[in-house]
Design an enzyme around this catalytic site. Structure first.
Site, PDB file in Angstrom:
ATOM      1  N   CYS A  24       0.871  -1.170   0.000  1.00  0.00           N
ATOM      2  CA  CYS A  24       0.000   0.000   0.000  1.00  0.00           C
ATOM      3  C   CYS A  24       0.908   1.221   0.000  1.00  0.00           C
ATOM      4  O   CYS A  24       1.696   1.409   0.933  1.00  0.00           O
ATOM      5  CB  CYS A  24      -0.902  -0.008   1.229  1.00  0.00           C
ATOM      6  SG  CYS A  24      -1.828   1.516   1.410  1.00  0.00           S
ATOM      7  N   CYS A  36      -5.094   7.044  -3.206  1.00  0.00           N
ATOM      8  CA  CYS A  36      -4.658   5.695  -3.568  1.00  0.00           C
ATOM      9  C   CYS A  36      -3.257   5.819  -4.142  1.00  0.00           C
ATOM     10  O   CYS A  36      -3.065   6.401  -5.208  1.00  0.00           O
ATOM     11  CB  CYS A  36      -5.612   5.097  -4.602  1.00  0.00           C
ATOM     12  SG  CYS A  36      -5.012   3.557  -5.333  1.00  0.00           S
TER      13      CYS A  36
END
Lengths: 284, 284
Positions: free
Chosen positions: B88, B221
């Site tokens: 991530c 994101c």
């Protein structure tokens, strides 16, 4: 030397969640921007509101200070948006749980709020709060909502905040409701309203969903649970005990001999939180 | 005697928020149900995921343990739904911030992840992560979305997770998008996709909104930001630096001399949290 780190506890009552801020001596400056920052669910801790714990005699509002002889502690309640509120049926249980776990009280107590002194008692895992008297209103609006077939007749009631209660036929109708947008109440109450949709699931049992004024659909609403039971009980209001299932859990409603509505439900503190000094400084 | 209270830190990178769980000696049993309970925003603390900090040599997966010579610490990343994820881009910055603030590293470092070892460096308030190489795909799907006039041609790219990037004409078109429902990608990529909508707001600057696969619209994101810049840069990819504005803040994207995409952005730890023992016991 004073330790400047801000400490709060996180807790919830039927999934209505709060940050309890112990500040007995009223030294914390809790600005609306700090409340909003704390309640932000991504950049802060996240909660529906902040419950500051203050000695009632140190409250700034004279009306609240006048409660000091009856209630040692004042629930200084702030909504997540930074505004100030009078009372919260789920919040006051979480507040009482804090007083109990912190050893500040032992047994039943009275809590000062902007909505007056509230009597609280403990039983097993639950906490009961005297929510005061309900008042049926004369208005009989009709309600339409997404997913609801046709319009439904509603009953309006103050608890003491304004509610509109609609009884649906069955669980399927309740489940089909889409409360992402506010139900249409015609005519709307002048102050706006919380809207409760209920289904009878037993002789003294309801299932309920609620759309809160200015918030949207919530997992639980303390005054809404009380309002719904008073409407459902009708002429039998004042007697017996009702069970209400809401998305966030289960509460019970009964009455005192003088007709006050008593809300009983769970309240838990799940964590202690210490904010970073630079974060707090940036949001004061 | 061991103190059994579970301690985590809450932090975020461009409003993608995480709970960091220091567990250097791999003694905490982090079950999917405990992850879900921690990440629940009403009955837990609330976050997009949990980043467990473990010595790489103590990781259970052999592929990760093999990184121990290069990276002392392993980011054991769990999504809020309890599933395990490889990497991530925002989470690894928050993880690196923890290592720095805890005094476990001093300066640039390598972090073990299920997606391979990631190089991380620090500059002022920001952290840079080498996100690896991008790979343009052959697919050229068309995309429709609520609020979008007509269908738009998209470019598909792996970062290495699958993305579909659509360039819109102006900010008004970006603002008009309703990403509450997933955009319709035809044909969809076999693995599904994150969908990035971008607008050029300067020579090397983008504004972006993103719909994440299986999550919905998010405030940021990391891999999506990188994918968007590679597509927007086109033949100029590999040179210079781009600025990307997302709802949760701002990140920068550049390249290493070997062509790896480097994501730079903020990461802050806002609080230390200590869970109540009975809460933790109930969710293990």
């Amino acid at each position: 030397m004073t330790d400047h780190r801000l400490r709060v506890l996180k807790g919830h009552g039927t999934e209505n969640d709060f940050l309890v801020l112990p500040d007995l001596d009223a030294v914390v400056s809790l600005s609306p921007s700090l409340v909003r920052a704390l309640c932000d669910r991504h950049t802060g801790i996240g909660a529906d509101g902040v419950l500051r714990v203050v000695r009632t005699k140190l409250a700034t509002e004279p009306d609240v200070r006048a409660q000091a002889a009856e209630a040692e502690y004042f629930m200084d309640y702030h909504n997540a948006d930074g505004s100030i509120a009078e009372m919260c049926g789920n919040g006051v249980r979480v507040f009482a749980r804090y007083l109990e776990q912190a050893g500040l009280i032992a047994g039943p107590t009275a809590i000062g709020t902007r909505g007056g002194v509230k009597q609280v008692s403990f039983s097993a895992d639950e906490i009961s709060v005297d929510m005061g008297a309900s008042r049926l209103r004369l208005e009989r609006p009709v309600v339409a909502a997404t997913g609801l077939l046709g319009e439904y007749q509603a009953i309006a009631i103050d608890m003491p905040n304004p509610h509109v209660v609609i009884e649906l036929d069955d669980d399927a109708a309740l489940a089909a409701l889409d409360l992402a947008t506010a139900p249409l109440v015609t005519p709307a109450l002048p102050e706006g309203q919380n809207v409760e949709f209920i289904v009878r699931t037993g002789p003294s049992r309801l299932r309920m969903r609620v759309h809160e004024r200015g918030v949207g659909e919530t997992r639980s609403c303390g005054t809404g649970i009380c309002a719904a039971v008073v409407v459902a009980a009708g002429e039998n209001a004042g007697h017996g005990e009702w069970l209400v299932d809401i998305p966030g859990g289960q509460c019970r409603v009964s009455w005192t001999t003088s007709g006050s509505v008593v809300l009983t439900g769970p309240a838990v503190l799940i964590a202690e939180v210490e904010l970073a000094e630079d974060w707090t400084a940036a949001h004061r």
